[in-house]
Design a protein around this motif. Structure first.
Motif, PDB file in Angstrom:
ATOM      1  N   THR A 161      -2.748  11.841   9.577  1.00  0.00           N
ATOM      2  CA  THR A 161      -1.767  12.043   8.502  1.00  0.00           C
ATOM      3  C   THR A 161      -1.990  13.359   7.758  1.00  0.00           C
ATOM      4  O   THR A 161      -1.555  13.507   6.611  1.00  0.00           O
ATOM      5  CB  THR A 161      -1.847  10.873   7.491  1.00  0.00           C
ATOM      6  N   ARG A 200       5.040  -3.662  12.802  1.00  0.00           N
ATOM      7  CA  ARG A 200       6.286  -2.896  12.819  1.00  0.00           C
ATOM      8  C   ARG A 200       7.340  -3.523  11.906  1.00  0.00           C
ATOM      9  O   ARG A 200       8.169  -2.829  11.327  1.00  0.00           O
ATOM     10  CB  ARG A 200       6.847  -2.818  14.249  1.00  0.00           C
ATOM     11  N   LEU A 244      -3.569   7.233  13.942  1.00  0.00           N
ATOM     12  CA  LEU A 244      -2.578   8.195  13.477  1.00  0.00           C
ATOM     13  C   LEU A 244      -3.232   9.197  12.539  1.00  0.00           C
ATOM     14  O   LEU A 244      -3.982   8.819  11.634  1.00  0.00           O
ATOM     15  CB  LEU A 244      -1.443   7.462  12.736  1.00  0.00           C
ATOM     16  N   THR A 286       6.851   3.818  13.274  1.00  0.00           N
ATOM     17  CA  THR A 286       7.140   3.912  14.712  1.00  0.00           C
ATOM     18  C   THR A 286       5.895   4.013  15.595  1.00  0.00           C
ATOM     19  O   THR A 286       5.948   3.651  16.773  1.00  0.00           O
ATOM     20  CB  THR A 286       8.038   5.137  14.991  1.00  0.00           C
ATOM     21  N   CYS A 287       4.796   4.511  15.047  1.00  0.00           N
ATOM     22  CA  CYS A 287       3.592   4.699  15.885  1.00  0.00           C
ATOM     23  C   CYS A 287       2.753   3.425  15.982  1.00  0.00           C
ATOM     24  O   CYS A 287       1.618   3.353  15.497  1.00  0.00           O
ATOM     25  CB  CYS A 287       2.753   5.843  15.340  1.00  0.00           C
ATOM     26  N   HIS A 288       3.335   2.417  16.591  1.00  0.00           N
ATOM     27  CA  HIS A 288       2.664   1.151  16.867  1.00  0.00           C
ATOM     28  C   HIS A 288       2.998   0.762  18.303  1.00  0.00           C
ATOM     29  O   HIS A 288       3.961   1.277  18.890  1.00  0.00           O
ATOM     30  CB  HIS A 288       3.158   0.026  15.939  1.00  0.00           C
ATOM     31  N   LYS A 298       7.911  13.375   8.683  1.00  0.00           N
ATOM     32  CA  LYS A 298       7.460  12.980  10.025  1.00  0.00           C
ATOM     33  C   LYS A 298       6.346  11.936   9.943  1.00  0.00           C
ATOM     34  O   LYS A 298       6.318  10.972  10.712  1.00  0.00           O
ATOM     35  CB  LYS A 298       6.976  14.217  10.788  1.00  0.00           C
ATOM     36  N   VAL A 299       5.421  12.133   8.992  1.00  0.00           N
ATOM     37  CA  VAL A 299       4.346  11.145   8.806  1.00  0.00           C
ATOM     38  C   VAL A 299       4.934   9.818   8.336  1.00  0.00           C
ATOM     39  O   VAL A 299       4.537   8.749   8.822  1.00  0.00           O
ATOM     40  CB  VAL A 299       3.300  11.657   7.794  1.00  0.00           C
ATOM     41  N   GLU A 357       7.841   8.563   8.950  1.00  0.00           N
ATOM     42  CA  GLU A 357       8.474   7.902  10.101  1.00  0.00           C
ATOM     43  C   GLU A 357       7.428   7.319  11.038  1.00  0.00           C
ATOM     44  O   GLU A 357       7.604   6.228  11.589  1.00  0.00           O
ATOM     45  CB  GLU A 357       9.359   8.905  10.840  1.00  0.00           C
ATOM     46  N   SER A 358       6.326   8.045  11.208  1.00  0.00           N
ATOM     47  CA  SER A 358       5.272   7.606  12.123  1.00  0.00           C
ATOM     48  C   SER A 358       4.607   6.307  11.664  1.00  0.00           C
ATOM     49  O   SER A 358       4.144   5.515  12.482  1.00  0.00           O
ATOM     50  CB  SER A 358       4.201   8.698  12.275  1.00  0.00           C
ATOM     51  N   TRP A 384      -1.764  -0.265   8.147  1.00  0.00           N
ATOM     52  CA  TRP A 384      -2.762   0.778   8.391  1.00  0.00           C
ATOM     53  C   TRP A 384      -3.986   0.642   7.499  1.00  0.00           C
ATOM     54  O   TRP A 384      -3.881   0.276   6.339  1.00  0.00           O
ATOM     55  CB  TRP A 384      -2.140   2.155   8.183  1.00  0.00           C
TER      56      TRP A 384
END
Length: 276
Positions: free
Chosen positions: A92, A127, A90, A118-120, A111-112, A114-115, A71
């Motif tokens: 944050t 990843r 994303l 996973t948010c790819h 949650k952030v 984890e993202s 990121w």
């Protein structure tokens, strides 16, 4: 007797083939090192966006955690980051910890976290890819060459004579074992061994956390990196020694490298086969 000699000769040739195979695998290792170097350089580029953008979530979401997962910062005010590989955006933003229950805050933070992984896009290399910050760690000669190169660059840095560079975990004997040239300022040697490089004529910086330090002030080099700097990573060791100390121990080790041992064995076998 002939069969015995023939058998020994065959074993020698087989051993030589295995040694050549191992030595040639070192070429592949060098290619991996170059890829690792590229990966770290891309990490630095992403990390620089957080410093330039004055990232404010440094405690909960430090720049290293974000940059090593692919990121980069897009908008600091909106806490928006973007994957350098797949282009996914994303947000944050976290709730104000002073106005919400701590359980709610921690749930949002989790949650952030984890993202970040996973948010790819499904095929995104970020990843699973993580930069190898110390690709030369298992190659003593490469590591030593790198330290000498950094010392050569830093030699002409102007350091005030009253500037103290104190590192309790590094004694004079250990420094001289690696850098025996006593004509070079020991303070500069200490800086190199604790992860600092020349930035300009009066400043040094860390290439992994991008912090800059002025040599007009006294400081403890190991404690002057950002707290999340890879040089401060602790290893599973009774004393939990940091990465910069691991590097010093690796370079100080006096045993021959595997490549050196294999090269010697190959020469002996070649000589023996020629006499056979």
């Amino acid at each position: 007797e002939f069969n015995q000699s023939s058998r020994i000769l065959g074993l020698k040739r087989k051993a030589l083939d295995q040694i050549n195979l191992l030595l040639n695998s070192g070429l592949a290792s060098s290619k991996r090192l170059r890829k690792d170097d590229d990966s770290v350089e891309n990490f630095r580029i992403r990390l620089a966006t957080f410093h330039a953008g004055k990232w404010q979530n440094g405690k909960e979401l430090n720049p290293r955690r974000l940059a090593e997962r692919g990121w980069k910062l897009v908008d600091a005010s909106k806490k928006t980051i973007k994957c350098d590989s797949c282009g996914f955006y994303l947000n944050t933003t976290l709730p104000d910890i002073t106005t919400v229950d701590i359980k709610v805050y921690n749930r949002c933070l989790r949650k952030v976290y984890e993202s970040l992984d996973t948010c790819h896009e499904k095929t995104c290399t970020a990843r699973s890819r993580r930069p190898n910050f110390f690709p030369h760690l298992n190659d003593k000669s490469e590591l030593k060459s790198e330290l000498y190169a950094q010392l050569d660059k830093i030699k002409d840095v102007e350091m005030h004579r009253h500037t103290a560079v104190n590192e309790e975990m590094l004694d004079t004997a250990a420094i001289l074992k690696i850098f025996p040239d006593e004509s070079i300022d020991q303070r500069l040697k200490t800086l190199v061994l604790t992860g600092w490089e020349k930035k300009d004529s009066s400043n040094v910086h860390c290439s992994l956390c991008l912090r800059t330090m002025s040599l007009d002030v006294s400081f403890i080099p190991s404690g002057s990196h950002y707290s999340w700097c890879p040089y401060l990573d602790l290893h599973n060791h009774p004393l939990d020694i940091p990465q910069w100390k691991v590097i010093i121990n690796t370079v100080s080790h006096t045993t021959s490298s595997l490549d050196e041992s294999l090269s010697i064995s190959r020469r002996l076998l070649n000589s023996s086969l020629l006499r056979s």
